[in-house]
Design an enzyme around this catalytic site. Structure first.
Site, PDB file in Angstrom:
ATOM      1  N   GLU A  17      -7.353  -0.512  -2.103  1.00  0.00           N
ATOM      2  CA  GLU A  17      -7.130  -0.292  -3.288  1.00  0.00           C
ATOM      3  C   GLU A  17      -7.910  -1.410  -4.684  1.00  0.00           C
ATOM      4  O   GLU A  17      -7.944  -2.115  -4.008  1.00  0.00           O
ATOM      5  CB  GLU A  17      -5.640  -0.742  -2.794  1.00  0.00           C
ATOM      6  CG  GLU A  17      -4.315  -0.811  -5.061  1.00  0.00           C
ATOM      7  CD  GLU A  17      -4.383   0.550  -4.834  1.00  0.00           C
ATOM      8  OE1 GLU A  17      -4.590   1.902  -4.318  1.00  0.00           O
ATOM      9  OE2 GLU A  17      -3.430   0.541  -6.123  1.00  0.00           O
ATOM     10  N   ARG A  39      -9.315  10.021   3.992  1.00  0.00           N
ATOM     11  CA  ARG A  39     -10.513  10.964   2.865  1.00  0.00           C
ATOM     12  C   ARG A  39     -11.635  10.648   2.968  1.00  0.00           C
ATOM     13  O   ARG A  39     -12.560  12.297   2.693  1.00  0.00           O
ATOM     14  CB  ARG A  39      -9.523  10.987   1.811  1.00  0.00           C
ATOM     15  CG  ARG A  39      -8.244  10.793   2.565  1.00  0.00           C
ATOM     16  CD  ARG A  39      -7.704  12.750   2.429  1.00  0.00           C
ATOM     17  NE  ARG A  39      -6.791  12.605   2.497  1.00  0.00           N
ATOM     18  CZ  ARG A  39      -5.584  12.913   1.586  1.00  0.00           C
ATOM     19  NH1 ARG A  39      -5.719  13.084   0.197  1.00  0.00           N
ATOM     20  NH2 ARG A  39      -3.778  12.820   1.583  1.00  0.00           N
ATOM     21  N   ARG A  78      -4.785  14.234   6.461  1.00  0.00           N
ATOM     22  CA  ARG A  78      -3.094  13.651   5.790  1.00  0.00           C
ATOM     23  C   ARG A  78      -2.643  13.334   7.266  1.00  0.00           C
ATOM     24  O   ARG A  78      -1.939  13.576   8.129  1.00  0.00           O
ATOM     25  CB  ARG A  78      -2.119  14.974   5.625  1.00  0.00           C
ATOM     26  CG  ARG A  78      -1.147  15.177   5.157  1.00  0.00           C
ATOM     27  CD  ARG A  78      -0.079  15.892   4.597  1.00  0.00           C
ATOM     28  NE  ARG A  78      -0.778  16.735   3.294  1.00  0.00           N
ATOM     29  CZ  ARG A  78      -0.726  15.830   2.172  1.00  0.00           C
ATOM     30  NH1 ARG A  78      -0.978  15.030   1.724  1.00  0.00           N
ATOM     31  NH2 ARG A  78      -1.574  16.949   1.258  1.00  0.00           N
ATOM     32  N   CYS A 118      -5.358   1.552 -11.334  1.00  0.00           N
ATOM     33  CA  CYS A 118      -5.827   1.725  -9.918  1.00  0.00           C
ATOM     34  C   CYS A 118      -6.489   2.750  -9.547  1.00  0.00           C
ATOM     35  O   CYS A 118      -5.962   3.104 -10.391  1.00  0.00           O
ATOM     36  CB  CYS A 118      -4.175   1.064  -9.398  1.00  0.00           C
ATOM     37  SG  CYS A 118      -2.908   2.088  -9.139  1.00  0.00           S
ATOM     38  N   CYS A 145      -1.044  -1.094  -4.225  1.00  0.00           N
ATOM     39  CA  CYS A 145      -0.895  -2.124  -5.615  1.00  0.00           C
ATOM     40  C   CYS A 145       0.426  -2.977  -5.841  1.00  0.00           C
ATOM     41  O   CYS A 145       0.705  -3.990  -6.263  1.00  0.00           O
ATOM     42  CB  CYS A 145      -1.065  -1.560  -6.806  1.00  0.00           C
ATOM     43  SG  CYS A 145      -1.098  -0.475  -7.219  1.00  0.00           S
ATOM     44  N   GLU A 181      -7.729  16.446  -2.181  1.00  0.00           N
ATOM     45  CA  GLU A 181      -7.927  14.983  -2.879  1.00  0.00           C
ATOM     46  C   GLU A 181      -8.612  13.517  -1.992  1.00  0.00           C
ATOM     47  O   GLU A 181      -7.248  13.660  -0.930  1.00  0.00           O
ATOM     48  CB  GLU A 181      -6.662  15.247  -3.716  1.00  0.00           C
ATOM     49  CG  GLU A 181      -6.289  14.151  -4.494  1.00  0.00           C
ATOM     50  CD  GLU A 181      -4.730  13.461  -4.338  1.00  0.00           C
ATOM     51  OE1 GLU A 181      -4.036  14.754  -4.370  1.00  0.00           O
ATOM     52  OE2 GLU A 181      -4.661  12.127  -3.969  1.00  0.00           O
ATOM     53  N   ASN A 193      -8.726   8.414  -5.876  1.00  0.00           N
ATOM     54  CA  ASN A 193      -8.469   8.482  -7.468  1.00  0.00           C
ATOM     55  C   ASN A 193      -8.830   8.254  -8.613  1.00  0.00           C
ATOM     56  O   ASN A 193      -8.981   6.981  -8.031  1.00  0.00           O
ATOM     57  CB  ASN A 193      -6.735   8.977  -7.348  1.00  0.00           C
ATOM     58  CG  ASN A 193      -6.245   7.625  -7.213  1.00  0.00           C
ATOM     59  OD1 ASN A 193      -6.076   6.869  -6.724  1.00  0.00           O
ATOM     60  ND2 ASN A 193      -4.608   7.614  -8.136  1.00  0.00           N
ATOM     61  N   GLU A 253       5.005  11.891   6.916  1.00  0.00           N
ATOM     62  CA  GLU A 253       4.441  13.259   5.903  1.00  0.00           C
ATOM     63  C   GLU A 253       5.244  13.803   6.688  1.00  0.00           C
ATOM     64  O   GLU A 253       4.653  15.391   5.984  1.00  0.00           O
ATOM     65  CB  GLU A 253       2.640  13.005   6.051  1.00  0.00           C
ATOM     66  CG  GLU A 253       1.901  12.120   5.459  1.00  0.00           C
ATOM     67  CD  GLU A 253       2.324  12.647   3.794  1.00  0.00           C
ATOM     68  OE1 GLU A 253       2.040  13.393   3.560  1.00  0.00           O
ATOM     69  OE2 GLU A 253       1.441  11.784   3.259  1.00  0.00           O
ATOM     70  N   ASP A 266      -8.161  12.922 -10.043  1.00  0.00           N
ATOM     71  CA  ASP A 266      -8.386  12.791  -9.018  1.00  0.00           C
ATOM     72  C   ASP A 266      -9.384  13.563  -8.828  1.00  0.00           C
ATOM     73  O   ASP A 266     -10.230  14.135  -9.253  1.00  0.00           O
ATOM     74  CB  ASP A 266      -7.065  14.554  -8.380  1.00  0.00           C
ATOM     75  CG  ASP A 266      -6.013  13.566  -7.461  1.00  0.00           C
ATOM     76  OD1 ASP A 266      -6.024  12.049  -7.900  1.00  0.00           O
ATOM     77  OD2 ASP A 266      -5.227  14.696  -7.471  1.00  0.00           O
ATOM     78  N   ARG A 272       2.567   6.719   5.777  1.00  0.00           N
ATOM     79  CA  ARG A 272       3.979   7.395   4.461  1.00  0.00           C
ATOM     80  C   ARG A 272       4.170   8.367   5.770  1.00  0.00           C
ATOM     81  O   ARG A 272       3.629   9.116   6.589  1.00  0.00           O
ATOM     82  CB  ARG A 272       3.110   8.703   3.974  1.00  0.00           C
ATOM     83  CG  ARG A 272       2.564   7.632   2.591  1.00  0.00           C
ATOM     84  CD  ARG A 272       1.635   8.561   1.439  1.00  0.00           C
ATOM     85  NE  ARG A 272       1.637   7.361   0.476  1.00  0.00           N
ATOM     86  CZ  ARG A 272       0.739   7.591  -1.054  1.00  0.00           C
ATOM     87  NH1 ARG A 272       1.138   8.942  -1.379  1.00  0.00           N
ATOM     88  NH2 ARG A 272       0.914   6.478  -1.762  1.00  0.00           N
TER      89      ARG A 272
END
Ligand code: SER
Ligand code: ZN
Length: 499
Positions: free
Chosen positions: A354, A464, A346, A457, A305, A428, A431, A337, A415, A335
């Protein structure tokens, strides 16, 4: 000794000799300067001139202060007054050299400090910390010592959270659902050829079957959540320059986790010729040579975002267009990780829708609740999974290195977590965050009525969602609900076979 003590030695070099006006300087130091350096400080506080001396064109000054009228402020004040005094003798100040600048403050020695910017030397002396600064006059004009002290305050605060676990508070449980699968879905998908490890770390190539599932998630999200709640689609940038992360707060802490983006220092092919030649001769990409020729300008999409906000940065919104509801699904997030990589749960590269909403405080809080209820219907009726919801450290605080400040009541993150039967762990997968006025403030967005603007957001991670659904229900469409199969079809596409 005061709780904090500042000491500064400076040399002012002037355009003419100060010897003839020594007497006048003495008068200046005794009175106007004394008052000047106490102005604004409580009685007994402020800065003092500890010593001064004149030699030819130079004036040496030693200043000392407590936290009020810190020595660098004192020096700026003195410089202005002295300039006026010297001007009467047609003398100007040529430059100001900072000979030394030390800060001594109370400090708990158990809070260890590494290297600090603008600090040449760091000494712990009993209960006090002594900072020997490496600063010039321009640095003092930028009030770097004040920022340095603020940084130390933050480090002290961070140390007080260390060891305290991040905030986690159960809000809702779906209750258990019948399970028919106990394998790791990533392994199963690899066996069936649905996904193949890509060339990059934490990166996969998703074959037609899983892609069909991802697109089904997106269509469900659009039909069940985004359309009924009045969302419109936008396309947010996926390269994020530093300017955005400075405003979003990410610039304070994400360095260990981002994928850096660099541009060439020049497009001139001549500048790159030796790199090309090296590759042609060795078949190795000369990374060290490249490093010297590039400039880090930002990173790849991380939180998704933040770069949106540039769209409304610096603008004032009429109240009647609120709440604003937009979403983006135009690209990947990245990311670094490190070590935590596991299957499609992950990843270094992942796909996320988003969702961003903006309104008054009441609107933003109320909308987060509606969104949550809509998500629940999907997880309950369409995916038929077992999940729970928890109030946690807000993602943006965790990313700014502020985990531990989470016990604010209205601002924060819910979450959604689901059990993975093959490992018994909760993952998770979703969110919903109320970010308060963080973004409107950071990007200077205002409301016509002057009322506070808030935003929220929510990130829907496709990998996931897949990890959760497939871990709980397995890979056979026959085991999914009719409602979900309406979006995927009864059979997943088979395109590849290998010999
Ligand atoms: N921007 C939020 C995050 O990075 C929600 O997607 O987690
Ligand atoms: Zn976000």
């Amino acid at each position: 000794m005061p709780d904090i003590l500042f000491q500064l030695k400076a040399v002012l070099r002037c355009s003419g000799s100060l010897e003839p006006i020594k007497q006048e300087l003495d008068v200046f130091v005794r009175e106007p300067a004394r008052t000047l350096l106490k102005r604004g400080a409580p009685p007994g506080g402020g800065a003092v001139i500890e010593a001064w001396d004149v030699a030819g064109n130079t004036l040496e000054l030693e200043l000392r202060s407590d936290r009020f009228v810190r020595v660098h402020d004192a020096l700026l004040r003195l410089k202005n007054e002295l300039s006026r005094l010297l001007a009467r003798h047609r003398i100007g100040i040529r430059d100001i050299e900072i000979k030394s600048y030390e800060i001594s403050l109370e400090w708990d020695a158990s809070i260890k400090l590494g290297r600090l910017p603008f600090v040449r030397e760091l000494k712990q002396d009993g209960g006090r910390l002594i900072l020997v600064l490496d600063v010039d006059y321009a640095t003092l004009e930028r009030r770097i010592p004040d920022r340095l002290l603020k940084l130390l305050e933050e480090k002290k605060e961070a140390a007080s959270w260390k060891g305290k676990s991040e905030h986690w508070e159960l809000l809702f449980e779906s209750g258990s659902k019948p399970r028919g699968f106990d394998k790791d879905p990533t392994e199963e998908m690899v066996k069936r050829g649905w996904i193949v490890h890509a060339a990059g770390r934490g990166q996969w190539i998703y074959g037609p079957q899983l892609t069909r599932i991802f697109r089904a998630f997106e269509r469900i999200l659009i039909e069940e959540v985004l359309k009924p709640l009045g969302y419109e689609e936008m396309i947010f940038p996926k390269f994020v320059p530093w300017a955005v992360w400075k405003r979003s707060g990410h610039a304070k802490g994400i360095y260990p986790e981002i994928y850096y983006v660099c541009t060439p220092k020049t497009r001139d092919p001549g500048y790159w010729e030796d790199v090309m030649d090296y590759y042609k001769i060795t078949n190795e990409v000369p990374v060290e040579m490249i490093k010297e020729r590039i400039e880090p300008v930002g990173g790849m999409c991380y939180a998704q975002c933040p770069p949106f906000w540039v769209f409304i940065q610096g603008r004032t919104l009429p109240d009647e267009i609120l709440p604003i509801r937009v979403f983006d699904r135009s690209g990947t997030s990245h990311r670094y990780e490190s070590g935590g990589l596991h299957g499609i749960e992950r990843l270094d590269e992942f796909h996320r829708v988003e969702i961003v909403w903006i309104g008054t405080k009441e609107q933003v809080i109320e909308h987060a609740e509606e969104l949550r209820m809509r998500y629940r219907r999907i997880f309950d009726r369409i995916l038929d999974i077992e999940w729970r919801e928890a109030w946690v450290t807000p993602w943006f605080m965790a990313q700014e290195g502020k985990a531990g400040l989470a016990e604010l009541k209205e601002v924060g993150t819910v979450d959604f977590e689901a059990i993975l039967p093959y490992s018994g762990k909760w993952l998770e997968f979703q969110n919903v965050s109320i970010n308060g006025d963080k973004y409107p403030k950071g990007f200077s967005v205002k409301l016509q009525s002057g009322e506070d603007l808030w935003s929220g957001c929510s990130g829907v991670g496709l990998e996931r969602w897949a990890a959760v659904l497939l871990a709980q229900k397995g890979l056979e469409p026959g085991r999914w609900t009719d409602a979900f199969r309406r979006f995927t079809g009864d059979r997943l596409p088979e395109v590849f076979r290998f010999l």
